[in-house]
Structure formats: C-alpha cells, structure tokens
Design an enzyme around this catalytic site. Structure first.
Site, short mmCIF file in Angstrom:
data_model
loop_
_atom_site.label_atom_id
_atom_site.label_comp_id
_atom_site.label_asym_id
_atom_site.label_seq_id
_atom_site.Cartn_x
_atom_site.Cartn_y
_atom_site.Cartn_z
N ASN A 199 2.29 -1.75 4.42
CA ASN A 199 2.18 -0.31 4.18
C ASN A 199 3.54 0.32 3.95
O ASN A 199 4.52 -0.08 4.58
CB ASN A 199 1.67 0.34 5.47
CG ASN A 199 0.25 0.81 5.36
OD1 ASN A 199 -0.30 0.86 4.28
ND2 ASN A 199 -0.33 1.14 6.50
N CYS A 200 3.58 1.38 3.17
CA CYS A 200 4.75 2.25 3.20
C CYS A 200 4.57 3.14 4.42
O CYS A 200 3.63 3.94 4.49
CB CYS A 200 4.82 3.12 1.95
SG CYS A 200 6.03 4.45 2.12
N VAL A 201 5.47 3.01 5.38
CA VAL A 201 5.27 3.71 6.66
C VAL A 201 5.30 5.23 6.49
O VAL A 201 4.51 5.94 7.12
CB VAL A 201 6.28 3.20 7.73
CG1 VAL A 201 7.70 3.55 7.37
CG2 VAL A 201 5.94 3.78 9.09
N PHE A 254 0.85 -1.20 0.00
CA PHE A 254 0.00 0.00 0.00
C PHE A 254 0.88 1.24 0.00
O PHE A 254 1.72 1.43 0.89
CB PHE A 254 -0.92 0.00 1.23
CG PHE A 254 -1.87 -1.16 1.25
CD1 PHE A 254 -3.13 -1.07 0.65
CD2 PHE A 254 -1.50 -2.37 1.83
CE1 PHE A 254 -4.00 -2.15 0.64
CE2 PHE A 254 -2.38 -3.46 1.83
CZ PHE A 254 -3.61 -3.35 1.24
#
Lengths: 142, 118
Positions: free
Chosen positions: A91-93, A53
């Site tokens: 996720n991409c943090v 994501f």
C-alpha cells in the site's frame, strides 16, 4: 488503462511486471481486472515484481470489506494470490491513512483504537512504487 | 534510471487525482528518475493563476507545483487544444508550462519508459 491484448504483446518473453491498482475494491471494475490480469500473467510464467495499491486502490486492502456470501471477495483473492505466488502486496501508506486503512502500527502512531489492514498486505511508500518500476520491465496500471 | 511521464487529466480540487499525481511526481524526481508532466483535458486548469482552494475547504496542493524546479522537474507541458477548449491563453499558464500539439504529446508518450495517468 491496459491496452487490450497486453498479454499477447508480451509474447513468449518472460517479463517482470509491476501492477498498480488505483481503483476501489467495490463500485468499479479496475481492481478486479487488475487481479485477473495478475493471475493471467503469473499463469503465463511472467514475474510480478510487486502489486502496488495507490489512490482508491488502497480500499482493496481493508480487512473490513465484507461482500455478501455469494459475491466475489477481492480482498481474499488478493491474499490467496500473494500466498500462492509469493507476490508482495504493498500500500501507499499516505493514500491509505487518508482513506481510513491503517495497520496496527499506524493506529498506534495516530492514536486510533482500531486498525484494519488485511493480512498479507503491507504498508509502504511511493518509493516502493518507484523502485518497483525501476526493477520491472513494464508497469501495468488499473 | 527511467523516464516517467505523468499525465494529469482531471480538474484540480474536485478529486484527489491531481494531488496524488503530483505527490508521485515529486517522489519519483527525488529518486532521480526523469519526470515530465503533461496537463491535458480539464487537467490544464491546474495551471490557472490565482487559485485559492482553501476557500472550498481543500488543501492548496497546487502551490507545491512551485517546487518543481527544486526537484529538477523542468519539463512541464500543457495540451494546447485543451487550453483553447477551455478558453485559456496557453501563453499565460503558470509554472512555465509549454503548450504542445496533440501529435507532440503522442511523441512524448512514446518516448517515456512509463506513463502514469491521474
């Protein structure tokens, strides 16, 4: 965008596919199409190496998304898919933090009182997108 | 090692597309992937000189493009037609962006392992 007939294009060969979700959980259809594509690919016997994501896609991972009871619950659908097929949801943090999606650890590190990363999703970095692309034969973005 | 082509289609500053595309470009390059950047449509506006996005309250992420050579990203292209449509001189683009014809862009897209669009 996914070319129409992308699944047909994969033919009988079992592919390793990484899915990238850039569209928000609500207000656009991209993430629902991503979910449907992922489900179809798994049904056809393909391997989903990871669902990543990025951009507004991180909104799909918020536990606070609360659609009306007669509406499609994408967050829940992603969770069920991950559980049923043992697919990683990452996720991409950085993208997530900027948009207010935080894990318990992120909340602590950023002195926030709340966190909202939904169960079944994990925080990662763009590196996981790149290694995922490397480990897959094909990337499909939504 | 794979080759990634990252396509920038949106104008800078008004959305986060360009910034998040550039973040991915640099990260991929640091993982030793071959990365090419192509600016098309309003994306070519990233390549105009003397922009000061801090005046409109956004981070000057375009300055990061200066770091491309440090990451060994040497192939930066711009759609010649898009430049002409926006009255930009393709010869005056920053970051040594090379103008390409539409068919040359298609060729680039067909040789990449993966194409990511921002």
């Amino acid at each position: 965008m996914v070319p129409s007939g992308a699944i047909l294009f994969l033919g009988n060969h079992m592919s390793k596919i990484i899915i990238v979700v850039n569209g928000s959980v609500y207000g656009a259809t991209a993430s629902r199409r991503a979910l449907k594509y992922t489900q179809a690919a798994l049904t056809e016997g393909h391997e989903i190496t990871r669902v990543f994501f990025y951009q507004d896609g991180v909104y799909n991972t918020s536990a606070l998304v609360s659609p009306a009871s007669d509406e499609f619950d994408l967050v829940q659908e992603w969770q069920q898919l991950a559980q049923a097929h043992d697919v990683e949801l990452v996720n991409c943090v950085s993208a997530a933090l900027r948009r207010g999606v935080l894990s318990a650890q992120d909340a602590q590190e950023n002195q926030k009182e709340q966190y909202n990363l939904a169960k079944g999703f994990q925080m990662g970095g763009l590196g996981e997108l790149v290694t995922g692309i490397e480990a897959s034969e094909r990337m499909v973005s939504f | 090692m794979k080759s990634l082509t990252i396509l920038f289609r949106h104008a800078p500053h008004s959305t986060a597309h360009g910034r998040e595309g550039l973040d991915l470009a640099l990260l991929s390059a640091s993982f030793e992937q071959t990365v090419r950047l192509i600016f098309v449509d309003e994306g070519v506006l990233h390549l105009i000189d003397n922009q000061d996005s801090e005046l409109i309250g956004t981070k000057d992420y375009i300055a990061t493009l200066k770091a491309l050579p440090l990451y060994d990203i040497e192939e930066v292209y711009a759609c010649q037609q898009s430049c002409m449509d926006l009255s930009l001189d393709p010869a005056a683009l920053r970051f040594n962006a090379q103008p390409l014809l539409a068919k040359e862009i298609s060729q680039q897209l067909s040789v990449a392992n993966e194409v990511l669009v921002f």
